[in-house]
Motif scaffolding. Structure first.
Motif, short mmCIF file in Angstrom:
data_model
loop_
_atom_site.label_atom_id
_atom_site.label_comp_id
_atom_site.label_asym_id
_atom_site.label_seq_id
_atom_site.Cartn_x
_atom_site.Cartn_y
_atom_site.Cartn_z
N ALA A 1 0.73 -1.27 -0.21
CA ALA A 1 -0.18 0.34 -0.09
C ALA A 1 0.95 0.99 -0.81
O ALA A 1 0.66 2.33 -0.63
N ALA A 2 2.30 1.26 0.67
CA ALA A 2 2.98 2.27 0.32
C ALA A 2 3.44 2.98 -0.80
O ALA A 2 3.63 3.79 -1.16
N ALA A 3 3.78 1.73 -0.89
CA ALA A 3 4.43 1.64 -2.06
C ALA A 3 3.60 2.40 -3.53
O ALA A 3 3.47 3.34 -4.50
N ARG A 4 1.82 1.88 -3.38
CA ARG A 4 0.78 2.56 -4.59
C ARG A 4 0.66 3.66 -3.89
O ARG A 4 0.56 4.66 -5.50
N ARG A 5 0.66 4.16 -2.79
CA ARG A 5 0.76 5.44 -2.39
C ARG A 5 1.57 6.83 -2.77
O ARG A 5 1.35 7.30 -3.44
N GLU A 6 2.61 6.30 -2.49
CA GLU A 6 3.82 7.24 -3.39
C GLU A 6 3.70 7.18 -3.99
O GLU A 6 4.12 8.13 -5.30
N ALA A 7 3.46 6.38 -5.26
CA ALA A 7 2.81 6.68 -7.10
C ALA A 7 1.90 7.14 -7.90
O ALA A 7 2.30 7.80 -8.37
N TRP A 8 0.80 7.51 -6.41
CA TRP A 8 -0.09 8.49 -6.66
C TRP A 8 0.84 9.59 -5.66
O TRP A 8 0.72 10.92 -6.92
N GLU A 9 1.41 9.54 -4.77
CA GLU A 9 1.55 10.98 -4.58
C GLU A 9 2.62 11.78 -5.55
O GLU A 9 2.85 12.79 -5.49
N GLU A 10 3.75 10.84 -6.05
CA GLU A 10 4.77 11.34 -6.48
C GLU A 10 4.39 11.49 -7.86
O GLU A 10 4.64 12.96 -8.62
N ALA A 11 3.39 10.98 -8.32
CA ALA A 11 3.05 10.43 -10.35
C ALA A 11 1.97 10.74 -10.02
O ALA A 11 1.60 10.58 -11.91
N ARG A 12 1.07 11.61 -9.97
CA ARG A 12 -0.33 10.98 -9.86
C ARG A 12 -0.33 9.19 -10.75
O ARG A 12 -1.52 9.33 -11.26
N ALA A 13 0.15 8.24 -9.88
CA ALA A 13 0.06 7.31 -11.31
C ALA A 13 -0.92 6.91 -10.06
O ALA A 13 -0.33 5.79 -9.00
N LYS A 14 -1.69 5.61 -10.33
CA LYS A 14 -2.05 4.44 -10.04
C LYS A 14 -1.55 2.97 -10.62
O LYS A 14 -2.31 2.65 -11.84
#
Length: 179
Positions: A78-91
């Motif tokens: 979940a942390a890896a997915r959240r960081e991708a969203w926070e930094e690159a708005r990537a799902k």
């Protein structure tokens, strides 16, 4: 110090091998443990890698993979997915564990996944000035923010065609020898 603040001393507890902060009043031992970083190497359908130019210190202006500190109550995935969203708005969908990097000099354990886009679309989040997908030869290797970014890229490339790769394990500056 006020009456409500604990009074700590630095001592080596019995049966321990290093100094710890110990409360003089109650004997509580304040263990300080490494921080965990979760991140991902996100590849698009063409095999290009998602990179983010950092907007924050340390290393603002340099390129990184989406990664950052885990929050309490959060899984590594979940942390890896959240960081991708926070930094690159990537799902993203994480696929499998890519690597574990131990960096004792900064008290970090970094855990990277291989991942793919769950939905199309990226944009710079609040911690990035720009984001993009890069073919291997176009990755700005001379402008990477941290050694672990290079390690994750290299480990990803080495395992590119493996369906279930064994994760890479690296340690930087590990000097503890138990035997």
């Amino acid at each position: 110090m006020t009456d409500s603040e604990p009074d700590f001393t630095l001592e080596t507890p019995p049966d321990d091998d290093r100094p710890r902060r110990i409360c003089r009043t109650c004997g509580f031992i304040d263990y300080v443990n490494p921080r965990i970083v979760a991140g991902s190497v996100v590849a698009d359908t063409e095999g290009r890698i998602l990179m983010c130019r950092r907007a924050i210190q340390p290393r603002a202006g340099f390129w990184t993979l989406p990664a950052g500190y885990m929050e309490e109550g959060e899984t590594v995935d979940a942390a890896a997915r959240r960081e991708a969203w926070e930094e690159a708005r990537a799902k993203i969908d994480t696929r499998d564990l890519l690597a574990v990097y131990s960096i004792p000099r900064i008290s970090q354990v970094q855990i990277f996944f291989r991942a793919r886009m769950a939905e199309p679309g990226i944009a710079a989040g609040p911690e990035s000035t720009e984001v993009g997908f890069f073919a291997w030869d176009d990755i700005p290797m001379d402008d990477l923010a941290f050694p672990s970014v290079r390690w994750a890229l290299e480990d990803h490339r080495e395992r590119l065609h493996a369906d279930a790769p064994a994760p890479a394990v690296r340690a930087q500056g590990a000097d503890f020898k138990p035997y």
